[in-house]
Design a protein around this motif. Structure first.
Motif, mmCIF file in Angstrom:
data_model
loop_
_atom_site.group_PDB
_atom_site.id
_atom_site.type_symbol
_atom_site.label_atom_id
_atom_site.label_comp_id
_atom_site.label_asym_id
_atom_site.label_seq_id
_atom_site.Cartn_x
_atom_site.Cartn_y
_atom_site.Cartn_z
ATOM 1 N N GLN A 78 42.667 27.817 -17.959
ATOM 2 C CA GLN A 78 43.127 27.113 -16.950
ATOM 3 C C GLN A 78 42.578 25.673 -16.838
ATOM 4 N N ARG A 79 41.256 25.604 -16.878
ATOM 5 C CA ARG A 79 40.650 24.474 -16.627
ATOM 6 C C ARG A 79 41.209 23.291 -17.723
ATOM 7 N N ALA A 80 41.336 23.809 -19.034
ATOM 8 C CA ALA A 80 41.603 22.967 -20.178
ATOM 9 C C ALA A 80 43.371 22.882 -19.887
ATOM 10 N N GLY A 81 44.025 23.502 -19.376
ATOM 11 C CA GLY A 81 45.302 23.097 -18.979
ATOM 12 C C GLY A 81 46.233 23.848 -20.180
ATOM 13 N N ALA A 122 38.814 18.123 -10.454
ATOM 14 C CA ALA A 122 37.988 18.948 -9.434
ATOM 15 C C ALA A 122 38.258 18.694 -7.905
ATOM 16 N N VAL A 123 38.515 19.610 -7.016
ATOM 17 C CA VAL A 123 38.531 19.514 -5.645
ATOM 18 C C VAL A 123 37.514 20.716 -5.195
ATOM 19 N N VAL A 124 36.329 19.970 -4.628
ATOM 20 C CA VAL A 124 35.452 20.932 -4.019
ATOM 21 C C VAL A 124 35.576 20.936 -2.541
ATOM 22 N N GLN A 125 35.304 22.137 -2.083
ATOM 23 C CA GLN A 125 35.969 22.556 -0.971
ATOM 24 C C GLN A 125 34.357 23.146 -0.208
ATOM 25 N N LEU A 126 34.294 22.741 1.086
ATOM 26 C CA LEU A 126 33.176 23.479 1.748
ATOM 27 C C LEU A 126 34.227 24.161 3.081
ATOM 28 N N ILE A 127 33.999 25.714 2.905
ATOM 29 C CA ILE A 127 34.491 26.778 3.767
ATOM 30 C C ILE A 127 33.636 27.158 4.921
ATOM 31 N N LYS A 142 37.832 14.108 -13.516
ATOM 32 C CA LYS A 142 37.152 14.514 -14.666
ATOM 33 C C LYS A 142 36.167 13.526 -15.270
ATOM 34 N N ASN A 143 34.997 14.038 -15.652
ATOM 35 C CA ASN A 143 33.870 13.265 -16.400
ATOM 36 C C ASN A 143 33.558 12.163 -15.289
ATOM 37 N N ASP A 144 33.202 12.378 -14.246
ATOM 38 C CA ASP A 144 32.695 11.500 -13.127
ATOM 39 C C ASP A 144 31.716 12.224 -12.359
ATOM 40 N N ARG A 145 31.058 11.292 -11.667
ATOM 41 C CA ARG A 145 29.838 11.621 -10.511
ATOM 42 C C ARG A 145 29.803 10.973 -9.458
ATOM 43 N N ILE A 146 30.135 11.669 -8.401
ATOM 44 C CA ILE A 146 30.170 11.019 -6.902
ATOM 45 C C ILE A 146 29.176 11.903 -6.065
ATOM 46 N N ARG A 147 28.855 10.697 -4.807
ATOM 47 C CA ARG A 147 28.116 11.313 -3.892
ATOM 48 C C ARG A 147 28.692 10.802 -2.677
ATOM 49 N N PHE A 155 27.828 26.628 4.684
ATOM 50 C CA PHE A 155 29.337 26.589 4.031
ATOM 51 C C PHE A 155 29.218 27.324 2.999
ATOM 52 N N ARG A 156 30.459 27.888 2.491
ATOM 53 C CA ARG A 156 30.761 28.592 1.439
ATOM 54 C C ARG A 156 31.440 27.405 0.513
ATOM 55 N N LEU A 157 30.987 27.203 -0.818
ATOM 56 C CA LEU A 157 31.499 26.109 -1.758
ATOM 57 C C LEU A 157 32.547 27.082 -2.646
ATOM 58 N N ARG A 158 33.799 26.252 -2.536
ATOM 59 C CA ARG A 158 34.900 26.664 -3.607
ATOM 60 C C ARG A 158 35.421 25.671 -4.253
ATOM 61 N N LEU A 159 35.544 25.937 -5.609
ATOM 62 C CA LEU A 159 35.938 24.969 -6.720
ATOM 63 C C LEU A 159 37.262 25.205 -7.247
ATOM 64 N N ILE A 160 38.058 24.178 -7.191
ATOM 65 C CA ILE A 160 39.380 24.199 -7.727
ATOM 66 C C ILE A 160 39.533 23.186 -8.829
ATOM 67 N N GLU A 161 39.916 23.691 -10.047
ATOM 68 C CA GLU A 161 39.863 22.755 -11.201
ATOM 69 C C GLU A 161 41.232 22.744 -11.955
ATOM 70 N N GLY A 162 41.385 21.555 -12.518
ATOM 71 C CA GLY A 162 42.671 21.707 -13.419
ATOM 72 C C GLY A 162 42.725 20.316 -14.158
ATOM 73 N N GLN A 163 44.079 19.960 -14.618
ATOM 74 C CA GLN A 163 44.367 19.020 -15.218
ATOM 75 C C GLN A 163 45.426 18.040 -14.861
ATOM 76 N N LYS A 164 46.443 18.726 -14.715
ATOM 77 C CA LYS A 164 47.798 17.987 -14.049
ATOM 78 C C LYS A 164 47.706 18.375 -12.568
ATOM 79 N N TRP A 165 47.921 17.300 -11.918
ATOM 80 C CA TRP A 165 47.746 17.435 -10.155
ATOM 81 C C TRP A 165 49.154 17.659 -9.875
ATOM 82 N N HIS A 166 49.515 18.547 -8.927
ATOM 83 C CA HIS A 166 50.732 18.798 -8.330
ATOM 84 C C HIS A 166 50.843 18.584 -6.893
#
Length: 217
Positions: A78-81, A122-127, A142-147, A155-166
């Motif tokens: 899934q992450r690789a599309g 990636a979409v990083v969520q705090l729940i 992808k291939n980035d670093r942010i703060r 919080f509970r951390l959840r990760l949503i990852e993929g290639q083509k954004w819908h």
């Protein structure tokens, strides 16, 4: 008894016994001890032998082992599309942008979260772990670093990852990888966390795959 009488008695006995035979020398009637009706009885052990059929229970450990291998491979696909997705892609949000829930806007923002992505958007969520409410979503290309600054709390951390954004409803379509962190994260004032989404055997961010779809933003 004459010969005729003897033949008569023999024929009469044969008609009655069916599966027995007359033994002239032994002077007794012998039964067919090993006919199909009683072959399954074990005379040495005094019990009936059942049919030897393999139980499906013996295959459960093998099935579980196979499942533990296939689940990570499915998430990687899934992450690789790699799964079929014929819908047109939308532009992914700017890296470092956020979506904040209305209730979280009133929380003190004195912590931070640093995210480094691999080859997937990636979409990083705090729940909120108590109510399950979404607090903040952080978009990282992808291939980035942010703060980014985040609300303080647990919080509970959840990760949503993929290639083509819908979009914020379908995320990455059929290739949406959805995971949750095994442990809660505490964001203290003037402190934070750094997460690296490069998968490695010695990684300390333990996650598990979510069977449900992520909620729309």
């Amino acid at each position: 008894m004459g010969i005729d009488d003897r033949d008569y008695m023999r024929e009469r006995q044969r008609a009655r016994s069916g599966s027995t035979r007359w033994n002239d020398r032994a002077g007794r009637v012998e039964g067919a001890w090993f006919d199909p009706a009683i072959r399954s009885f074990d005379y040495q052990r005094g019990r009936w032998r059942g049919s030897r059929r393999s139980s499906p229970v013996r295959y459960i450990p093998f099935a579980l082992s196979l499942l533990l291998i296939l689940i990570p491979l499915y998430g990687e696909a899934q992450r690789a599309g790699w799964l079929p997705d014929r819908e047109a892609a939308m532009p992914f949000p700017e890296s470092g942008s956020v979506t904040v829930a209305s209730w979280a806007m009133h929380e003190p923002v004195s912590s931070f979260l640093t995210v480094e992505t691999a080859d997937s958007n990636a979409v990083v969520q705090l729940i909120d772990p108590t109510t399950g409410r979404h607090a903040i979503s952080i978009y990282v290309s992808k291939n980035d670093r942010i703060r980014v600054p985040v609300p303080q709390g647990t919080f509970r951390l959840r990760l949503i990852e993929g290639q083509k954004w819908h979009g914020p409803v379908r995320y990455f379509g059929s290739n949406t990888s959805y995971e949750t962190a095994a442990e809660l994260m505490i964001f203290a004032p003037r402190a934070g966390h750094i997460i690296d989404l490069h998968r490695r055997p010695d990684g300390n961010l333990k996650t598990r795959m979510m069977l449900s779809r992520p909620e729309a933003l």
